[in-house]
Write a protein that holds these residues in place. Sequence first.
Motif, short mmCIF file in Angstrom:
data_model
loop_
_atom_site.label_atom_id
_atom_site.label_comp_id
_atom_site.label_asym_id
_atom_site.label_seq_id
_atom_site.Cartn_x
_atom_site.Cartn_y
_atom_site.Cartn_z
N HIS A 1 3.51 -3.24 0.46
CA HIS A 1 4.41 -2.88 -0.63
C HIS A 1 4.51 -4.02 -1.64
CE1 HIS A 1 8.65 -1.39 -1.94
NE2 HIS A 1 7.71 -1.03 -2.78
N PRO A 2 3.42 -4.23 -2.41
CA PRO A 2 3.50 -5.26 -3.44
C PRO A 2 4.48 -4.83 -4.55
CG PRO A 2 1.37 -4.15 -3.50
CD PRO A 2 2.14 -3.58 -2.37
N PRO A 3 5.09 -5.79 -5.20
CA PRO A 3 6.07 -5.43 -6.24
C PRO A 3 5.39 -4.72 -7.42
CG PRO A 3 5.71 -7.81 -6.15
CD PRO A 3 4.95 -7.21 -5.03
N GLY A 4 6.17 -3.87 -8.06
CA GLY A 4 5.72 -3.22 -9.28
C GLY A 4 4.96 -1.93 -9.13
N LEU A 5 4.79 -1.45 -7.90
CA LEU A 5 4.07 -0.19 -7.70
C LEU A 5 5.05 0.93 -7.38
CD1 LEU A 5 0.97 -1.23 -5.55
CD2 LEU A 5 1.12 -1.00 -8.02
N GLY A 6 4.80 2.10 -7.96
CA GLY A 6 5.60 3.27 -7.64
C GLY A 6 5.16 3.89 -6.33
N GLU A 7 5.91 4.87 -5.86
CA GLU A 7 5.63 5.49 -4.56
C GLU A 7 4.23 6.11 -4.49
OE1 GLU A 7 7.18 5.35 -1.64
OE2 GLU A 7 8.65 4.03 -2.56
N GLU A 8 3.81 6.77 -5.58
CA GLU A 8 2.48 7.39 -5.57
C GLU A 8 1.39 6.32 -5.46
OE1 GLU A 8 -0.19 10.04 -8.58
OE2 GLU A 8 1.91 10.65 -8.33
N GLU A 9 1.55 5.24 -6.21
CA GLU A 9 0.58 4.14 -6.15
C GLU A 9 0.59 3.47 -4.78
OE1 GLU A 9 0.56 2.28 -10.59
OE2 GLU A 9 2.49 2.33 -9.54
N LEU A 10 1.77 3.33 -4.20
CA LEU A 10 1.87 2.73 -2.86
C LEU A 10 1.15 3.61 -1.83
CD1 LEU A 10 5.57 1.47 -2.86
CD2 LEU A 10 3.50 0.06 -2.75
#
Length: 119
Positions: free
Chosen positions: A44-53
Motif C-alpha cells: 500500500h504505497p502512498p498516493g494510490l487509489g483502491e483500483e490501483e492498489l
Amino acid sequence: RSGYRAMVERHLELAQRLSDRVDVEPELERLAETKLNIVCFRVHPPGLGEEELDELNSALGSDVLADGRVFFGTTRYDGKAAFRPAIVNWRTDERDVDLIVDVLLELSQARRASLSRAG
C-alpha cells in the motif's frame, strides 16, 4: 505430541513476526488480525487509489510466483487484492519470514519504477 505442539507454537510465533514486520513497513498494510498462522496484508504505497492498489497487488502476486524466492498465496479480503502467507512448513524459519517482506518490497519497487518509466 510435544514435537507437534512445539512446531505449531513456532509457526504461530513466525506468523506474528511476519505480522509485526508488516506493521512497521510504511508501504505495507495488514488487513486482518493475525490470530493463527496466516497473515493477510497488501502492498500500500502512498498516493494510490483502491483500483490501483488492487492492480498492483494482483500483479505482484504473479511477480512473486515468477521470481521464485518465496511462495505464498493471494486472496481477496474485504474486496481488496491481498497476500496470505500461511506458515506451515516445519523448515520455515525467521529468515524465510523476513524474506517474504524483503522480496515483496523489492518487486513492488521494481514494478512501480517500470510503470513510471513507461508512463
